[in-house]
Design a protein around this motif. Structure first.
Motif, mmCIF file in Angstrom:
data_model
loop_
_atom_site.group_PDB
_atom_site.id
_atom_site.type_symbol
_atom_site.label_atom_id
_atom_site.label_comp_id
_atom_site.label_asym_id
_atom_site.label_seq_id
_atom_site.Cartn_x
_atom_site.Cartn_y
_atom_site.Cartn_z
ATOM 1 N N ARG A 1 0.828 -1.206 0.000
ATOM 2 C CA ARG A 1 0.000 0.000 0.000
ATOM 3 C C ARG A 1 0.863 1.258 0.000
ATOM 4 N NH1 ARG A 1 -5.381 1.168 1.568
ATOM 5 N NH2 ARG A 1 -5.684 -1.026 2.135
ATOM 6 N N HIS A 2 1.990 1.216 0.720
ATOM 7 C CA HIS A 2 2.855 2.393 0.851
ATOM 8 C C HIS A 2 4.200 2.217 0.163
ATOM 9 C CE1 HIS A 2 0.085 4.261 3.738
ATOM 10 N NE2 HIS A 2 -0.068 3.052 4.251
ATOM 11 N N ASN A 3 4.346 1.148 -0.590
ATOM 12 C CA ASN A 3 5.595 0.890 -1.330
ATOM 13 C C ASN A 3 6.807 0.943 -0.410
ATOM 14 O OD1 ASN A 3 7.039 0.265 -3.677
ATOM 15 N ND2 ASN A 3 7.434 2.425 -4.130
ATOM 16 N N LEU A 4 6.705 0.247 0.714
ATOM 17 C CA LEU A 4 7.785 0.255 1.698
ATOM 18 C C LEU A 4 8.920 -0.668 1.263
ATOM 19 C CD1 LEU A 4 5.727 0.065 5.018
ATOM 20 C CD2 LEU A 4 6.692 2.090 3.906
ATOM 21 N N PRO A 5 10.172 -0.282 1.518
ATOM 22 C CA PRO A 5 11.313 -1.126 1.155
ATOM 23 C C PRO A 5 11.466 -2.297 2.130
ATOM 24 C CG PRO A 5 12.078 0.864 2.248
ATOM 25 C CD PRO A 5 10.589 1.009 2.104
ATOM 26 N N VAL A 6 11.249 -3.501 1.651
ATOM 27 C CA VAL A 6 11.316 -4.681 2.513
ATOM 28 C C VAL A 6 12.732 -4.896 3.040
ATOM 29 C CG1 VAL A 6 10.860 -7.168 2.650
ATOM 30 C CG2 VAL A 6 9.414 -5.712 1.238
ATOM 31 N N ARG B 1 3.784 18.076 9.030
ATOM 32 C CA ARG B 1 3.959 17.345 10.287
ATOM 33 C C ARG B 1 5.272 16.581 10.338
ATOM 34 N NH1 ARG B 1 -1.877 14.844 12.161
ATOM 35 N NH2 ARG B 1 -3.046 16.795 12.135
ATOM 36 N N ILE B 2 5.712 16.052 9.197
ATOM 37 C CA ILE B 2 6.964 15.297 9.233
ATOM 38 C C ILE B 2 8.124 16.215 9.592
ATOM 39 C CG2 ILE B 2 7.338 15.532 6.738
ATOM 40 C CD1 ILE B 2 8.764 12.844 6.795
ATOM 41 N N GLY B 3 8.098 17.451 9.093
ATOM 42 C CA GLY B 3 9.151 18.396 9.444
ATOM 43 C C GLY B 3 9.130 18.741 10.916
ATOM 44 N N MET B 4 7.934 18.958 11.458
ATOM 45 C CA MET B 4 7.811 19.269 12.880
ATOM 46 C C MET B 4 8.287 18.098 13.735
ATOM 47 S SD MET B 4 4.082 21.136 12.779
ATOM 48 C CE MET B 4 3.991 21.345 14.550
ATOM 49 N N GLU B 5 7.864 16.896 13.357
ATOM 50 C CA GLU B 5 8.276 15.702 14.098
ATOM 51 C C GLU B 5 9.791 15.560 14.085
ATOM 52 O OE1 GLU B 5 7.633 12.229 16.267
ATOM 53 O OE2 GLU B 5 5.925 13.166 15.286
ATOM 54 N N LEU B 6 10.385 15.737 12.915
ATOM 55 C CA LEU B 6 11.825 15.553 12.785
ATOM 56 C C LEU B 6 12.590 16.617 13.553
ATOM 57 C CD1 LEU B 6 14.027 13.836 11.543
ATOM 58 C CD2 LEU B 6 13.907 15.254 9.490
ATOM 59 N N ARG B 7 12.122 17.859 13.490
ATOM 60 C CA ARG B 7 12.811 18.924 14.232
ATOM 61 C C ARG B 7 12.744 18.664 15.731
ATOM 62 N NH1 ARG B 7 10.180 21.882 10.153
ATOM 63 N NH2 ARG B 7 8.505 22.586 11.530
ATOM 64 N N ALA B 8 11.611 18.171 16.201
ATOM 65 C CA ALA B 8 11.499 17.853 17.632
ATOM 66 C C ALA B 8 12.478 16.754 18.016
ATOM 67 C CB ALA B 8 10.065 17.429 17.956
ATOM 68 N N GLY C 1 6.365 9.768 1.386
ATOM 69 C CA GLY C 1 6.680 10.032 -0.008
ATOM 70 C C GLY C 1 7.773 11.061 -0.192
ATOM 71 N N ARG C 2 8.707 11.141 0.771
ATOM 72 C CA ARG C 2 9.793 12.126 0.705
ATOM 73 C C ARG C 2 11.156 11.433 0.684
ATOM 74 N NH1 ARG C 2 7.875 17.169 2.033
ATOM 75 N NH2 ARG C 2 9.801 17.803 0.980
ATOM 76 N N ASN C 3 11.217 10.273 0.063
ATOM 77 C CA ASN C 3 12.416 9.429 0.096
ATOM 78 C C ASN C 3 13.362 9.722 -1.057
ATOM 79 O OD1 ASN C 3 9.977 8.228 -1.145
ATOM 80 N ND2 ASN C 3 11.349 6.615 -1.852
ATOM 81 N N THR C 4 13.783 11.001 -1.192
ATOM 82 C CA THR C 4 14.791 11.350 -2.182
ATOM 83 C C THR C 4 16.173 10.956 -1.662
ATOM 84 O OG1 THR C 4 15.167 13.553 -1.273
ATOM 85 C CG2 THR C 4 13.378 13.324 -2.890
ATOM 86 N N PRO C 5 17.162 10.815 -2.533
ATOM 87 C CA PRO C 5 18.509 10.442 -2.071
ATOM 88 C C PRO C 5 19.068 11.375 -1.006
ATOM 89 C CG PRO C 5 18.356 10.144 -4.447
ATOM 90 C CD PRO C 5 17.084 10.815 -4.015
ATOM 91 N N ASP C 6 18.909 12.697 -1.185
ATOM 92 C CA ASP C 6 19.430 13.640 -0.193
ATOM 93 C C ASP C 6 18.711 13.482 1.144
ATOM 94 O OD1 ASP C 6 21.234 14.638 -1.975
ATOM 95 O OD2 ASP C 6 20.119 16.471 -2.421
ATOM 96 N N ASN C 7 17.398 13.330 1.088
ATOM 97 C CA ASN C 7 16.637 13.165 2.330
ATOM 98 C C ASN C 7 17.036 11.892 3.057
ATOM 99 O OD1 ASN C 7 15.284 15.504 1.705
ATOM 100 N ND2 ASN C 7 13.332 14.520 1.221
ATOM 101 N N ARG D 1 14.272 5.712 7.150
ATOM 102 C CA ARG D 1 14.004 5.464 5.740
ATOM 103 C C ARG D 1 12.552 5.032 5.514
ATOM 104 N NH1 ARG D 1 18.245 4.259 1.932
ATOM 105 N NH2 ARG D 1 20.084 5.410 2.607
ATOM 106 N N LEU D 2 12.051 4.182 6.382
ATOM 107 C CA LEU D 2 10.662 3.738 6.254
ATOM 108 C C LEU D 2 9.690 4.900 6.441
ATOM 109 C CD1 LEU D 2 11.063 0.398 8.217
ATOM 110 C CD2 LEU D 2 10.291 0.565 5.838
ATOM 111 N N ILE D 3 9.985 5.792 7.406
ATOM 112 C CA ILE D 3 9.113 6.942 7.630
ATOM 113 C C ILE D 3 9.118 7.865 6.408
ATOM 114 C CG2 ILE D 3 8.733 8.992 9.050
ATOM 115 C CD1 ILE D 3 7.982 6.367 10.414
#
Length: 292
Positions: free
Chosen positions: A101-106, A241-248, A151-157, A144-146
């Motif tokens: 469903r979320h194309n997660l890397p196994v 929210r992902i930015g807020m979570e990560l900054r915290a 949907g923000r899994n770019t190489p730099d990220n 990486r899973l998060i």
């Protein structure tokens, strides 16, 4: 009410994972109000998988061979789940839905199992390269899973997430040096650096806060700080929210590291964040630093 697109069995499996997460959510963002409701189920499934595997490696009285067999079986069940044929277990029923469903890397989930298997058989690390290889498999997969979920899994990220997760894993090691040794027989400080700085295992066993240990720990604190700073721009770059979570998370890690760096006589005491630290974490989450 059953979520649209989920069978009753799958919905119940997610509920079981959410229950596991609600009882053991430390160090994982399942219970955070910042996490969007649509991601709570897959995050809970990932957490329940990781928590169960971690407990197999560390908890109970099973011998090493039994622990390794159980972890190997978890890997087999994961493969069955991702092939669409999960065993009758809520964690793998949930993952059978969440992964496609979320194309997660196994491979990230298998990396976690690899780290837990290593915990069963390896208790000393020759050099920092070995420690970082462990972090690559024990901590980095979570970030990486998060990112994949958002949907923000770019190489730099992904690279900056790896730096943050590895730093947080190292900081956790430095908080638990004595308990890791006494409770699990493990030392995550590099053996070559212990020798170079003149630190012995007896120092750890006896909780001896020697000048040599202080120098060794400051060396390692600085390295963790560099990693955390290298990954920190990711929190400013990600919106919502992902930015807020990560900054915290980053500010929280930095505050703990600061407390470690300025410990008094007892280098083995576990730092505790106070009200001012929590205010700083909230401020850091809500007010991202300006990009230069």
């Amino acid at each position: 009410m059953t979520t649209i697109g989920l069978t009753t069995d799958t919905e119940q499996a997610y509920r079981t994972c959410l229950d596991i997460a609600s009882r053991h959510y430390e160090n994982f963002p399942v219970a955070s109000w910042l996490l969007p409701s649509r991601l709570r189920r897959p995050v809970a499934a990932i957490y329940a998988f990781a928590r169960t595997a971690d407990d197999l490696a560390d908890e109970g009285d099973e011998i090493a061979d039994a622990r390794l067999h159980a972890l190997t079986r978890m890997g087999e069940c994961l493969d069955l789940a991702t092939a669409g044929n999960p065993p009758d277990d809520p964690i793998f029923i949930a993952l059978a839905d969440a992964v496609p469903r979320h194309n997660l890397p196994v491979d990230a989930l298998h990396d976690l199992l690899s780290a837990f298997r290593q915990d069963v058989v390896k208790s000393r690390y020759r050099d920092f390269g070995e420690v970082m290889d462990y972090c690559r498999r024990s901590a980095n997969p979570v970030g990486r899973l998060i990112l994949h979920l958002y949907g923000r899994n770019t190489p730099d990220n992904l690279a900056q997430s790896d730096a943050i997760c590895s730093s947080l894993q190292l900081i956790n090691f430095y908080q638990d040096i004595h308990s890791d040794y006494c409770d699990r027989g493990r030392i995550y400080l590099p053996q070559d650096e212990m020798t170079r700085f003149g630190v012995t295992e007896a120092d750890i066993a006896d909780r001896s806060s020697t000048p040599a240990l202080r120098r060794l720990l400051q060396h390692n604190y600085q390295r963790a700080d560099r990693l955390l700073r290298a990954g920190a721009p990711l929190g400013a770059r990600l919106s919502g929210r992902i930015g807020m979570e990560l900054r915290a998370i980053v500010v929280g890690g930095a505050r703990i590291l600061h407390r470690l760096q300025h410990q008094g006589e007892d280098l083995f005491s576990r730092p505790h964040l106070d009200f001012r630290d929590r205010v700083a974490i909230l401020r850091g989450a809500l007010l991202p630093p300006r990009r230069r």
